[in-house]
Design a protein around this motif. Structure first.
Motif, short mmCIF file in Angstrom:
data_model
loop_
_atom_site.label_atom_id
_atom_site.label_comp_id
_atom_site.label_asym_id
_atom_site.label_seq_id
_atom_site.Cartn_x
_atom_site.Cartn_y
_atom_site.Cartn_z
N VAL A 133 3.53 9.27 14.22
CA VAL A 133 2.09 9.50 14.03
C VAL A 133 1.87 10.34 12.79
N LYS A 134 2.64 11.42 12.67
CA LYS A 134 2.51 12.32 11.53
C LYS A 134 2.84 11.59 10.23
N SER A 135 3.89 10.78 10.26
CA SER A 135 4.29 10.03 9.07
C SER A 135 3.18 9.11 8.59
N LEU A 136 2.57 8.39 9.52
CA LEU A 136 1.50 7.46 9.17
C LEU A 136 0.27 8.20 8.66
N VAL A 137 -0.17 9.22 9.41
CA VAL A 137 -1.37 9.96 9.05
C VAL A 137 -1.22 10.63 7.68
N ASN A 138 -0.07 11.24 7.44
CA ASN A 138 0.15 11.91 6.16
C ASN A 138 0.29 10.92 5.01
N LEU A 139 0.94 9.79 5.28
CA LEU A 139 1.15 8.79 4.23
C LEU A 139 -0.17 8.26 3.69
N ALA A 152 0.82 -1.22 0.00
CA ALA A 152 0.00 0.00 0.00
C ALA A 152 0.85 1.26 0.00
N MET A 153 2.09 1.16 0.48
CA MET A 153 2.93 2.36 0.55
C MET A 153 4.20 2.20 -0.29
N ARG A 196 -6.52 -3.41 6.25
CA ARG A 196 -7.48 -2.56 5.57
C ARG A 196 -6.81 -1.22 5.31
N PRO A 197 -7.15 -0.56 4.22
CA PRO A 197 -6.57 0.77 3.99
C PRO A 197 -6.74 1.63 5.24
N ILE A 198 -5.65 2.25 5.68
CA ILE A 198 -5.67 2.98 6.95
C ILE A 198 -6.28 4.36 6.73
N ARG A 199 -7.58 4.43 7.01
CA ARG A 199 -8.32 5.67 6.81
C ARG A 199 -8.68 6.36 8.13
N LYS A 200 -8.86 5.57 9.19
CA LYS A 200 -9.23 6.13 10.49
C LYS A 200 -8.31 5.56 11.56
N VAL A 201 -7.65 6.44 12.28
CA VAL A 201 -6.66 6.03 13.28
C VAL A 201 -7.03 6.61 14.64
#
Length: 281
Positions: free
Chosen positions: A170-176, A27-28, A147-152
């Motif tokens: 956290v920022k890296s994951l949320v932005n990615l 996915a990334m 699952r596609p990470i849409r809500k964390v």
């Protein structure tokens, strides 16, 4: 290219975590390093036993890693780059060495399953890894799928947030993944509310600026139950925990819930440990 380290003992639970890691890496546009750490068998019996040599253990380890690598390449059509490492030693130590050398995006591991009492058992290896490495550690419950990470959800007790919160992962994951970030705080009848709580909330909101976090204050007597119920109800794809102490992670898995909650949760955790000297943001 973002690298994911996947420790494995070739068990079904480890294979499930590997499948999650494969999908996450795909996915990334990342890659995977599959790691097997083997140990010499120890006998406490007075009867002499035939033991396997280090060379034989290494050969078995490397053969199984090669089998897994070929299987992954078949499944992904060769699109996912896979590396392998076979090491003699302690799992946490070897993962830590690789993290220091390779600076991976994350480590992905599985739990050891569910006990007869219906409780997740995290096991010693994941706990040791979480407590030692600076990279985020994904813990994948049995049966959990990517699952596609849409809500964390970011779980916090709103105490000493500046010293305990590692913002960059956290920022890296949320932005990615362009994910929606929920900050989760569980309390009951404001028993844990102090004069410092508003300031801690403001501090954390400032630290998470740019991610547009939503603060969710959950009313529940049990912290872990409150987090899991919110996660299920709001269909979170991932729960982020700040591992100040091991006991918080252990409770999330070992707390006895109803069987229905356990069977329907299956939400992966991303455990983050802030390292000494790390910048606040």
């Amino acid at each position: 290219m973002k690298l994911i380290i996947v420790p494995t003992d070739f068990s079904p639970l480890a294979d499930n975590a590997l499948k999650y890691a494969m999908d996450l890496a795909s996915a990334m546009d990342g890659s995977i390093m599959l790691l097997n750490v083997y140990q010499l068998p120890i006998s406490f019996s007075e009867v002499p036993m035939v033991t396997i040599s280090v060379d034989e253990l290494k050969k078995i380890s490397e053969e199984k890693l090669d089998e897994h690598k070929k299987q992954i390449e078949r499944i992904t059509g060769g699109k996912l780059k896979v590396y392998t490492e076979s090491k003699l030693g302690d799992v946490a130590d070897e993962v830590n060495k690789l993290c220091k050398t390779l600076n991976p995006f994350a480590v992905v591991m599985g739990t050891r399953g569910v006990t007869g009492a219906g409780r997740f058992f995290l096991g010693s290896n994941p706990l040791a890894v979480i407590g030692k490495v600076s990279a985020p550690v994904f813990i994948i419950p049995p049966g959990a799928t990517f699952r596609p990470i849409r809500k964390v959800g970011l779980a916090t007790d709103l105490r000493d947030v500046v010293d305990s919160t590692s913002v960059n992962p956290v920022k890296s994951l949320v932005n990615l993944f362009n994910a929606e970030l929920h900050v989760l705080n569980v309390d009951f009848e404001r028993k844990h509310f102090t004069s410092y709580t508003p300031e801690e909330t403001l501090n954390l909101d400032t630290m998470l600026s740019g991610m547009n976090p939503t603060f969710d204050f959950i009313e529940n007597k049990d912290v872990d139950e409150g987090i899991n119920e919110f996660a299920v109800k709001n269909k979170l794809d991932l729960i982020i925990t700040l591992t100040k102490k091991h006991y918080f992670v252990e409770r999330l898995f070992e707390k006895s819930y109803t069987r229905e909650l356990i069977h329907h949760t299956s939400i992966p955790l991303m455990c983050i440990r802030k390292t000494v000297g790390e910048p606040v943001a």
